[in-house]
Design a protein around this motif. Structure first.
Motif, PDB file in Angstrom:
ATOM      1  N   LEU A  62      42.393  38.693  37.721  1.00  0.00           N
ATOM      2  CA  LEU A  62      41.220  37.874  37.431  1.00  0.00           C
ATOM      3  C   LEU A  62      40.393  37.637  38.686  1.00  0.00           C
ATOM      4  O   LEU A  62      39.171  37.723  38.672  1.00  0.00           O
ATOM      5  N   ARG A  63      41.082  37.361  39.763  1.00  0.00           N
ATOM      6  CA  ARG A  63      40.344  37.105  41.002  1.00  0.00           C
ATOM      7  C   ARG A  63      39.591  38.352  41.447  1.00  0.00           C
ATOM      8  O   ARG A  63      38.458  38.276  41.893  1.00  0.00           O
ATOM      9  N   SER A  64      40.237  39.499  41.285  1.00  0.00           N
ATOM     10  CA  SER A  64      39.556  40.730  41.673  1.00  0.00           C
ATOM     11  C   SER A  64      38.322  40.955  40.788  1.00  0.00           C
ATOM     12  O   SER A  64      37.289  41.418  41.253  1.00  0.00           O
ATOM     13  N   PHE A  65      38.434  40.555  39.509  1.00  0.00           N
ATOM     14  CA  PHE A  65      37.271  40.652  38.615  1.00  0.00           C
ATOM     15  C   PHE A  65      36.150  39.736  39.099  1.00  0.00           C
ATOM     16  O   PHE A  65      34.985  40.128  39.184  1.00  0.00           O
ATOM     17  N   PHE A  66      36.502  38.511  39.449  1.00  0.00           N
ATOM     18  CA  PHE A  66      35.506  37.584  39.987  1.00  0.00           C
ATOM     19  C   PHE A  66      34.824  38.158  41.203  1.00  0.00           C
ATOM     20  O   PHE A  66      33.601  38.235  41.287  1.00  0.00           O
ATOM     21  N   GLU A  67      35.662  38.540  42.132  1.00  0.00           N
ATOM     22  CA  GLU A  67      35.115  38.983  43.409  1.00  0.00           C
ATOM     23  C   GLU A  67      34.286  40.237  43.249  1.00  0.00           C
ATOM     24  O   GLU A  67      33.288  40.421  43.934  1.00  0.00           O
ATOM     25  N   GLY A  68      34.683  41.074  42.291  1.00  0.00           N
ATOM     26  CA  GLY A  68      33.953  42.316  42.097  1.00  0.00           C
ATOM     27  C   GLY A  68      32.678  42.168  41.294  1.00  0.00           C
ATOM     28  O   GLY A  68      31.726  42.894  41.517  1.00  0.00           O
TER      29      GLY A  68
END
Lengths: 149, 149
Positions: free
Chosen positions: B96-102
């Motif tokens: 999820l965090r990688s989705f946010f950051e991306g």
DNA sequence: CGTGTAAGGAATTCTGACACG
DNA sequence: CGTGTAAGGAATTCTGACACG
């Protein structure tokens, strides 16, 4: 590739269940313990009175509130004003969570490739299509697929 | 309507900075304190040795790991096996965090109506368009807008 | 191996008071 | 008002040992 417990996404993230001691809240937010105790005595924040213990415990939601009040204090508000502002609107976390709850239908992670996909449900401009976010090689992109009936 | 600090989204969420005492980790995960100490002694999890204090502090990432190990234990794995599984892949939170950051370019919340919108950046199937998630009356929907050059 | 418990000491948090402003 | 501090007691966590299996 499908992950059986993807539907438990939010439940698997112990954020709602988190409770922190006053020292950890102070460390996380940069607000002193005496400030936290005073803010609580004035009713600007609340501690979890539920449990057996005698020491204060704060929910993660309260940690966010402390953080928010501090931001307004740093901006020059009085404590009363900062507390009022912090009450004025929901914060980013609430909004993000509402987005999750409203649109995250499913999430799958391939154990080996770490390829991931998130099903965001029906794509409003094109009914009949579902919006998918896909991570390939650490890069996220969107695509549409036919929604299953 | 635009919110000036939307770009600080992740920084404003004190998740990375969270450190918890062993009692709070136990309460959040349902894993006993003696289990947590034992798992640490075997190197399956780590505590933050950084600070001044003498008592253990655990990062939120470690809380998630404890949660994950427990899940595998409940599924019937031995502790060694559960610890290995938990190491095998990143968890939902990381994804999820990688989705946010991306993909989270911007987020705006209207203070009064609580209407919110999240800019998810270029919509890959239609270059030149940006994908927007919008919350109106507590319901999220997607739309496309012309990307600004 | 993996967890629980009793024991005594150490670290953390508690309250109420007082200081400063 | 809003925060800090010293003080003594209470609640939490510590380690090393031992039990059970």
């Amino acid at each position: 590739m499908m992950d059986e417990d993807a539907s438990n996404l939010l439940k698997k993230m112990p954020i709602e269940n988190l409770i922190l001691g006053i020292g950890d809240v102070a460390a996380a937010t940069g607000v002193s313990q005496s400030q936290i105790r005073y803010w609580e005595s004035k009713g600007y924040i609340h501690s979890e009175a539920s449990n057996d213990g005698k020491n204060r415990k704060f929910s993660y939601k309260t940690v966010l509130k402390v953080q928010q009040i501090k931001t307004y204090l740093d901006d020059g508000y009085t404590l009363v004003g900062a507390a009022k502002q912090s009450q004025r609107r929901s914060n980013y976390f609430d909004t993000l969570r509402s987005f999750f709850e409203g649109r995250f239908v499913n999430m799958a992670i391939d154990p080996d490739s770490q390829q991931a996909s998130i099903d965001l449900g029906p794509f409003d401009p094109e009914p009949g299509k579902s919006l998918i976010a896909e991570r390939i090689d650490d890069h996220w992109h969107f695509k549409l697929i036919d929604a299953k009936n």
